[in-house]
Structure formats: C-alpha cells, structure tokens
Design a protein around this motif. Structure first.
Motif, PDB file in Angstrom:
ATOM      1  N   ALA A  61       8.798   6.765   6.612  1.00  0.00           N
ATOM      2  CA  ALA A  61       8.393   6.106   7.857  1.00  0.00           C
ATOM      3  C   ALA A  61       7.105   6.716   8.395  1.00  0.00           C
ATOM      4  O   ALA A  61       6.204   6.001   8.854  1.00  0.00           O
ATOM      5  CB  ALA A  61       9.513   6.211   8.890  1.00  0.00           C
ATOM      6  N   MET A  62       7.006   8.042   8.323  1.00  0.00           N
ATOM      7  CA  MET A  62       5.808   8.716   8.808  1.00  0.00           C
ATOM      8  C   MET A  62       4.595   8.330   7.956  1.00  0.00           C
ATOM      9  O   MET A  62       3.523   8.024   8.484  1.00  0.00           O
ATOM     10  CB  MET A  62       5.991  10.228   8.784  1.00  0.00           C
ATOM     11  N   LEU A  63       4.748   8.309   6.641  1.00  0.00           N
ATOM     12  CA  LEU A  63       3.646   7.928   5.759  1.00  0.00           C
ATOM     13  C   LEU A  63       3.213   6.483   6.007  1.00  0.00           C
ATOM     14  O   LEU A  63       2.027   6.178   6.017  1.00  0.00           O
ATOM     15  CB  LEU A  63       4.051   8.113   4.296  1.00  0.00           C
ATOM     16  N   LYS A  64       4.182   5.616   6.230  1.00  0.00           N
ATOM     17  CA  LYS A  64       3.869   4.209   6.496  1.00  0.00           C
ATOM     18  C   LYS A  64       3.028   4.077   7.758  1.00  0.00           C
ATOM     19  O   LYS A  64       2.042   3.352   7.793  1.00  0.00           O
ATOM     20  CB  LYS A  64       5.163   3.406   6.622  1.00  0.00           C
ATOM     21  N   ARG A  65       3.403   4.806   8.820  1.00  0.00           N
ATOM     22  CA  ARG A  65       2.639   4.752  10.072  1.00  0.00           C
ATOM     23  C   ARG A  65       1.238   5.317   9.896  1.00  0.00           C
ATOM     24  O   ARG A  65       0.287   4.868  10.524  1.00  0.00           O
ATOM     25  CB  ARG A  65       3.371   5.519  11.173  1.00  0.00           C
ATOM     26  N   LEU A  66       1.105   6.332   9.045  1.00  0.00           N
ATOM     27  CA  LEU A  66      -0.194   6.967   8.849  1.00  0.00           C
ATOM     28  C   LEU A  66      -1.162   6.109   8.041  1.00  0.00           C
ATOM     29  O   LEU A  66      -2.368   6.164   8.269  1.00  0.00           O
ATOM     30  CB  LEU A  66      -0.013   8.324   8.149  1.00  0.00           C
ATOM     31  N   ILE A  67      -0.653   5.310   7.093  1.00  0.00           N
ATOM     32  CA  ILE A  67      -1.562   4.567   6.220  1.00  0.00           C
ATOM     33  C   ILE A  67      -1.805   3.139   6.674  1.00  0.00           C
ATOM     34  O   ILE A  67      -2.795   2.541   6.272  1.00  0.00           O
ATOM     35  CB  ILE A  67      -1.085   4.573   4.750  1.00  0.00           C
ATOM     36  N   GLU A  68      -0.921   2.598   7.498  1.00  0.00           N
ATOM     37  CA  GLU A  68      -1.131   1.230   7.975  1.00  0.00           C
ATOM     38  C   GLU A  68      -2.210   1.227   9.051  1.00  0.00           C
ATOM     39  O   GLU A  68      -2.287   2.153   9.859  1.00  0.00           O
ATOM     40  CB  GLU A  68       0.161   0.645   8.541  1.00  0.00           C
ATOM     41  N   PRO A  69      -3.023   0.188   9.064  1.00  0.00           N
ATOM     42  CA  PRO A  69      -4.034   0.117  10.126  1.00  0.00           C
ATOM     43  C   PRO A  69      -3.352   0.032  11.488  1.00  0.00           C
ATOM     44  O   PRO A  69      -2.382  -0.691  11.664  1.00  0.00           O
ATOM     45  CB  PRO A  69      -4.812  -1.155   9.814  1.00  0.00           C
ATOM     46  N   MET A  95       0.819  -1.190   0.000  1.00  0.00           N
ATOM     47  CA  MET A  95       0.000   0.000   0.000  1.00  0.00           C
ATOM     48  C   MET A  95       0.864   1.256   0.000  1.00  0.00           C
ATOM     49  O   MET A  95       0.556   2.223  -0.681  1.00  0.00           O
ATOM     50  CB  MET A  95      -0.947  -0.021   1.192  1.00  0.00           C
ATOM     51  N   SER A  96       1.950   1.261   0.747  1.00  0.00           N
ATOM     52  CA  SER A  96       2.839   2.406   0.816  1.00  0.00           C
ATOM     53  C   SER A  96       3.448   2.703  -0.554  1.00  0.00           C
ATOM     54  O   SER A  96       3.546   3.853  -0.961  1.00  0.00           O
ATOM     55  CB  SER A  96       3.938   2.143   1.838  1.00  0.00           C
ATOM     56  N   HIS A  97       3.849   1.654  -1.253  1.00  0.00           N
ATOM     57  CA  HIS A  97       4.435   1.824  -2.582  1.00  0.00           C
ATOM     58  C   HIS A  97       3.412   2.409  -3.542  1.00  0.00           C
ATOM     59  O   HIS A  97       3.732   3.295  -4.343  1.00  0.00           O
ATOM     60  CB  HIS A  97       4.972   0.485  -3.093  1.00  0.00           C
ATOM     61  N   ASN A  98       2.180   1.928  -3.465  1.00  0.00           N
ATOM     62  CA  ASN A  98       1.100   2.433  -4.310  1.00  0.00           C
ATOM     63  C   ASN A  98       0.847   3.914  -4.031  1.00  0.00           C
ATOM     64  O   ASN A  98       0.637   4.705  -4.949  1.00  0.00           O
ATOM     65  CB  ASN A  98      -0.165   1.606  -4.080  1.00  0.00           C
ATOM     66  N   LEU A  99       0.865   4.297  -2.773  1.00  0.00           N
ATOM     67  CA  LEU A  99       0.682   5.690  -2.388  1.00  0.00           C
ATOM     68  C   LEU A  99       1.796   6.551  -2.963  1.00  0.00           C
ATOM     69  O   LEU A  99       1.550   7.629  -3.493  1.00  0.00           O
ATOM     70  CB  LEU A  99       0.647   5.827  -0.861  1.00  0.00           C
ATOM     71  N   GLN A 100       3.018   6.072  -2.871  1.00  0.00           N
ATOM     72  CA  GLN A 100       4.158   6.836  -3.361  1.00  0.00           C
ATOM     73  C   GLN A 100       4.085   7.032  -4.874  1.00  0.00           C
ATOM     74  O   GLN A 100       4.430   8.097  -5.375  1.00  0.00           O
ATOM     75  CB  GLN A 100       5.463   6.163  -2.965  1.00  0.00           C
ATOM     76  N   GLN A 101       3.628   6.022  -5.586  1.00  0.00           N
ATOM     77  CA  GLN A 101       3.511   6.149  -7.038  1.00  0.00           C
ATOM     78  C   GLN A 101       2.421   7.128  -7.419  1.00  0.00           C
ATOM     79  O   GLN A 101       2.616   7.968  -8.302  1.00  0.00           O
ATOM     80  CB  GLN A 101       3.233   4.788  -7.675  1.00  0.00           C
ATOM     81  N   SER A 102       1.272   7.048  -6.776  1.00  0.00           N
ATOM     82  CA  SER A 102       0.147   7.890  -7.159  1.00  0.00           C
ATOM     83  C   SER A 102       0.313   9.339  -6.709  1.00  0.00           C
ATOM     84  O   SER A 102      -0.313  10.230  -7.274  1.00  0.00           O
ATOM     85  CB  SER A 102      -1.155   7.305  -6.626  1.00  0.00           C
ATOM     86  N   HIS A 103       1.154   9.586  -5.729  1.00  0.00           N
ATOM     87  CA  HIS A 103       1.355  10.949  -5.213  1.00  0.00           C
ATOM     88  C   HIS A 103       2.824  11.357  -5.269  1.00  0.00           C
ATOM     89  O   HIS A 103       3.289  12.114  -4.412  1.00  0.00           O
ATOM     90  CB  HIS A 103       0.834  11.060  -3.782  1.00  0.00           C
ATOM     91  N   GLN A 104       3.525  10.871  -6.260  1.00  0.00           N
ATOM     92  CA  GLN A 104       4.968  11.104  -6.348  1.00  0.00           C
ATOM     93  C   GLN A 104       5.315  12.589  -6.354  1.00  0.00           C
ATOM     94  O   GLN A 104       6.214  13.023  -5.638  1.00  0.00           O
ATOM     95  CB  GLN A 104       5.533  10.426  -7.593  1.00  0.00           C
TER      96      GLN A 104
END
Length: 78
Positions: free
Chosen positions: A37-45, A1-10
C-alpha cells in the motif's frame, strides 16, 4: 506500474519486508500488504488538492453547496 516495480525490485522488496518484520515484531505476511500500500501511494501520481486547482467559479459552486448543506449541529444562525 506497481506490479512492474515489484517484479524489477523483488529482491529489494523482500529484504525490506524482512527488515520491517524484524524491527516491528510482525510477520512478513503482516508487513507485505502494508508495504504494498505504501509503495502504491509513493509511485502513483498524486492528485493535487482542490484549493490548488479550483477556478473562482468552482470555488463559488463549492461554497454555495457548503452553505446549502444540512446542518448537523443545532446552532443559531448568525
């Protein structure tokens, strides 16, 4: 999910990295791992804490384990 977020909001992530680099006087290379790291914590359940989900039996077991755990301080028994 984090990788997908990074691609769509690069572009947005790159802009945020540049702004953070500017206001913190750090390089984008220093900012990027922290931002990731911050984005990962924010998007993970988020896992709910023990006290919110534990059953009475689980509380009892946890308490007994705590009572039986070795003491690191040399305090008298009450």
């Amino acid at each position: 999910m984090s990788h997908n977020l990074q691609q769509s909001h690069q572009q947005d992530i790159q802009t945020i990295t540049q702004v953070l680099a500017k206001i913190t006087n750090r390089t984008p290379a220093q900012i990027k791992p922290l931002l990731n790291a911050m984005l990962k914590r924010l998007i993970e359940p988020q896992q709910r804490p023990f006290y919110e989900t534990a059953t009475p039996t689980e509380w009892s077991i946890a308490f007994q384990e705590w009572v039986d755990s070795p003491r690191t301080l040399n305090l008298p028994t009450l």
